[in-house]
Enzyme design. Sequence first.
Site, PDB file in Angstrom:
ATOM      1  N   PRO A   1       0.814  -1.212   0.000  1.00 58.18           N
ATOM      2  CG  PRO A   1      -0.823  -1.574   1.594  1.00 58.18           C
ATOM      3  CD  PRO A   1       0.524  -2.052   1.163  1.00 58.18           C
ATOM      4  CD  GLU A   2       3.494   2.663  -4.170  1.00 59.07           C
ATOM      5  OE1 GLU A   2       3.667   3.813  -4.611  1.00 59.07           O
ATOM      6  OE2 GLU A   2       3.821   1.650  -4.800  1.00 59.07           O
TER       7      GLU A   2
ATOM      8  CE  LYS B   1       4.544   4.962   0.776  1.00 54.48           C
ATOM      9  NZ  LYS B   1       5.813   4.246   0.479  1.00 54.48           N
TER      10      LYS B   1
ATOM     11  NE  ARG C   1      19.146  12.050  -0.451  1.00 54.72           N
ATOM     12  CZ  ARG C   1      18.377  10.957  -0.350  1.00 54.72           C
ATOM     13  NH1 ARG C   1      17.209  11.006   0.220  1.00 54.72           N
ATOM     14  NH2 ARG C   1      18.807   9.805  -0.788  1.00 54.72           N
TER      15      ARG C   1
ATOM     16  NE  ARG D   1      11.880  -1.601  -3.016  1.00 54.81           N
ATOM     17  CZ  ARG D   1      10.858  -0.962  -2.470  1.00 54.81           C
ATOM     18  NH1 ARG D   1      11.042   0.191  -1.898  1.00 54.81           N
ATOM     19  NH2 ARG D   1       9.664  -1.488  -2.486  1.00 54.81           N
TER      20      ARG D   1
END
Length: 292
Positions: free
Chosen positions: A2-3, A58, A169, A279
């Site tokens: 779940p996002e 989330k 970043r 990922r």
Amino acid sequence: MPELPEVETVRRGLSDLLPGKTVLAVSHDTPKSFPNAPADVKEFLIGAKVEAVKRRAKVLIIELDTKYSLIIHLKMTGQLVFRSRDDKKRFGAGHPNRSLIGDLPDKSTRVIFEFNEAFLYFNDQRKFGWVRLVPTAEIPNIDFFRKVGPEPLAADFKPQDFKNRIRRRPNSTIKAVLLDQTVIAGVGNIYADESLWTARIHPETKVRDISPIKLTKLYHGLRDVMFLSIEKGGSSDKNYVDVAGRQGSYLQFANVFRREGKACPRCGHEIIKIRVAGRGTHLCPHCQRKVS
DNA sequence: CACTTGACCTGTCCGC
DNA sequence: TGCGGACAGGTCAAGT
């Protein structure tokens, strides 16, 4: 799994069902799923009435009338499924809205909340998820909530805010930065890949190499895919279901996620799967070039 | 400090 | 059919 869109779908479902209901009983399988139960449950939860169901990033927040809240993270395989006595009539066999999961509790059930004539089941196959009971006023002080970035779908979250956050970043790959919850809240693997495809950005591109125009496209791409997914009830690869046990249909509209080997809907080249930031990452190598 | 990698769990799928 | 290994959407802690 779940996002943000999946958690928001669950939140909307719970928000229609729980407010006004009183907790009559709670049971749980392991301390892992409910770290500060059961002692606190007896004292603070039973008899409490649900006031509101909210979401931040989330994480679901079920506010009670006792100045305490339940906070719930579904992590990869968590489900919150609501069953009332009427559900058999409303969602029985043959009904288009019937639940896709069977009798509850099942072997993945970790916590059960009992209400009058109804149960809320927290199921979690991989046991990464959790439920916690915390004083509502303490929620902003919890480490995760102190560090988590802004909500990408908020009306006051503008392209410039997005660019400023992402650019903190510069030496990381854009995929890693999108997944970092302290930069932007709620983005996970599916919507990272889909939004990068929309903006034609290679997931391994360093942030410093992405033009302002592309970052603006990424801002809009991210919001577009998330809004669409909420409209479709989220993404169900395997585990995810809403509060009625129904799957979401967003993946039917996905352009790259889990589509390796198929044709890019934009240019027809073959979609590939690589590993970025640890990922599985899906992209079209023709549309998405490393240097912006 | 910035950034990346492994660990947490169970289930499933793929190749031998 | 069985078995080992890789992998799965999230987040931390520990490592470089």
